[in-house]
Design a protein around this motif. Structure first.
Motif, PDB file in Angstrom:
ATOM      1  N   ASN A   1       0.846  -1.190   0.000  1.00 37.53           N
ATOM      2  CA  ASN A   1       0.000   0.000   0.000  1.00 37.53           C
ATOM      3  C   ASN A   1       0.889   1.250   0.000  1.00 37.53           C
TER       4      ASN A   1
ATOM      5  N   ASP B   1      -6.427   2.477  -1.378  1.00 34.68           N
ATOM      6  CA  ASP B   1      -6.188   1.062  -1.692  1.00 34.68           C
ATOM      7  C   ASP B   1      -5.210   0.858  -2.855  1.00 34.68           C
TER       8      ASP B   1
ATOM      9  N   GLN C   1      -2.117  -0.117  -4.721  1.00 35.62           N
ATOM     10  CA  GLN C   1      -1.011  -1.050  -4.490  1.00 35.62           C
ATOM     11  C   GLN C   1       0.072  -0.835  -5.545  1.00 35.62           C
TER      12      GLN C   1
END
Length: 318
Positions: free
Chosen positions: A173, A204, A206
């Motif tokens: 993250n 969120d 990534q």
């Protein structure tokens, strides 16, 4: 009839023997001539290779063989060019090695001499002078930290270039990750009254990479931005693209001239040598950044304008 047949057979046999001997002699002569030619060609090849070994040729055009050895001549020319390139590369490597050792010696000598000077002054009696003893010890400690930073950076450079620096790639993250780094560096910015801003990042999101090595990258870039910014702000921005996230470190600092932009990632290269040493730079930070990002199959990009600030950015897969 028998006599004629006998004479004919004798004549034919004689002719056959003559023809056989003639052809045999011709073969011997041809073999001799071919053998003599081959000997000369072999000698030519040996002489050319010997001349290459002794660096007598300056161009592949000087290498000449007979028309029957065109392919071999081409191969020898290619070998010559490869050897010339290898020699040039070795010369460059030797020059780089010499410059690197010279730079390392100089960079080590600076903090060592400073520490030595402060300690000798203290031992000569200044240790009893309350006006200078603590100040000198603090300065010696500061140079000790600079020396430690330099040695750590040298170890990192050595590991990267020898291929011993192992990478551990995974998704993480990016919002949480950058927030931790910014929190760690905020006190340094506050000491200079510089605003350190992390712009909003999708919670969120990534990003794929080595968290430990990328922390080195971000710490180097943000620390540099703080060091070379007298007033204003340092911003960290993440822009989402189709398959990547672009991480940006932007400042309102001194900026970098166009002449220096191409060289700032060289080892020990400093735009302002005196200032870099004063703020504790080792001259290896950006070289380490470049190598780590190259290991991530990406590259660092720079935009800068003197007096207005700089922007460093790179892409990472998401």
């Amino acid at each position: 009839m028998v006599i004629l047949t006998s004479l004919f057979f004798h004549f034919t046999l004689s002719n056959l023997i003559v023809y056989t001997i003639t052809f045999f002699l011709i073969d011997i002569i041809i073999l001799y001539l071919i053998g003599d030619k081959r000997k000369k060609e072999i000698e030519d090849i040996k002489n050319i290779i010997n001349s290459i070994q002794k660096n007598k040729f300056t161009s592949p055009d000087e290498i000449k063989l007979s028309n029957t050895l065109v392919e071999l001549e081409g191969n020898i020319k290619a070998m010559f060019l490869r050897s010339q390139n290898d020699i040039e590369n070795l010369k460059k490597l030797e020059q780089v090695r010499t410059e690197f050792l010279g730079n390392v010696s100089h960079e080590l000598r600076t903090p060592i001499f400073a520490i030595q000077g402060y300690l000798e002054t203290l031992l000569d009696g200044a240790i009893n002078d309350s006006k200078v003893n603590k100040n000198f010890l603090q300065k010696a400690s500061h140079h000790t930290q600079n020396l430690n930073n330099l040695l750590n950076d040298l170890i990192d450079i050595s590991m990267i270039e020898s291929g011993q620096m192992r990478m551990s790639f995974r998704y993480f993250n990016i919002a949480e990750y950058l927030q931790v780094i910014v929190n760690d560096l905020k006190p340094h910015a506050e000491l200079k009254n510089i605003e350190l801003i992390l712009h909003k990042v999708r919670k969120d999101l990534q990003i794929f990479g080595d968290k430990i090595r990328l922390k080195q990258v971000m710490t180097n870039l943000i620390s540099n931005a703080i060091k070379y910014t007298e007033k204003g702000k340092v911003e960290i921005i993440v822009e989402e693209e189709k398959n990547h996230g672009r991480i940006i470190v932007r400042d309102t600092g001194l900026g970098i001239s166009e002449d220096n932009l191409d060289r700032i990632f060289e080892r020990f290269y400093r735009v302002d040598k005196d200032r870099s040493r004063t703020v504790g730079g080792t001259g290896l930070g950006l070289a380490i950044v470049k190598h780590i990002l190259e290991a991530h199959k990406t590259r660092i990009e720079v935009k800068s304008e003197l007096g207005k600030g700089s922007e460093f950015s790179f892409l990472l897969k998401k």
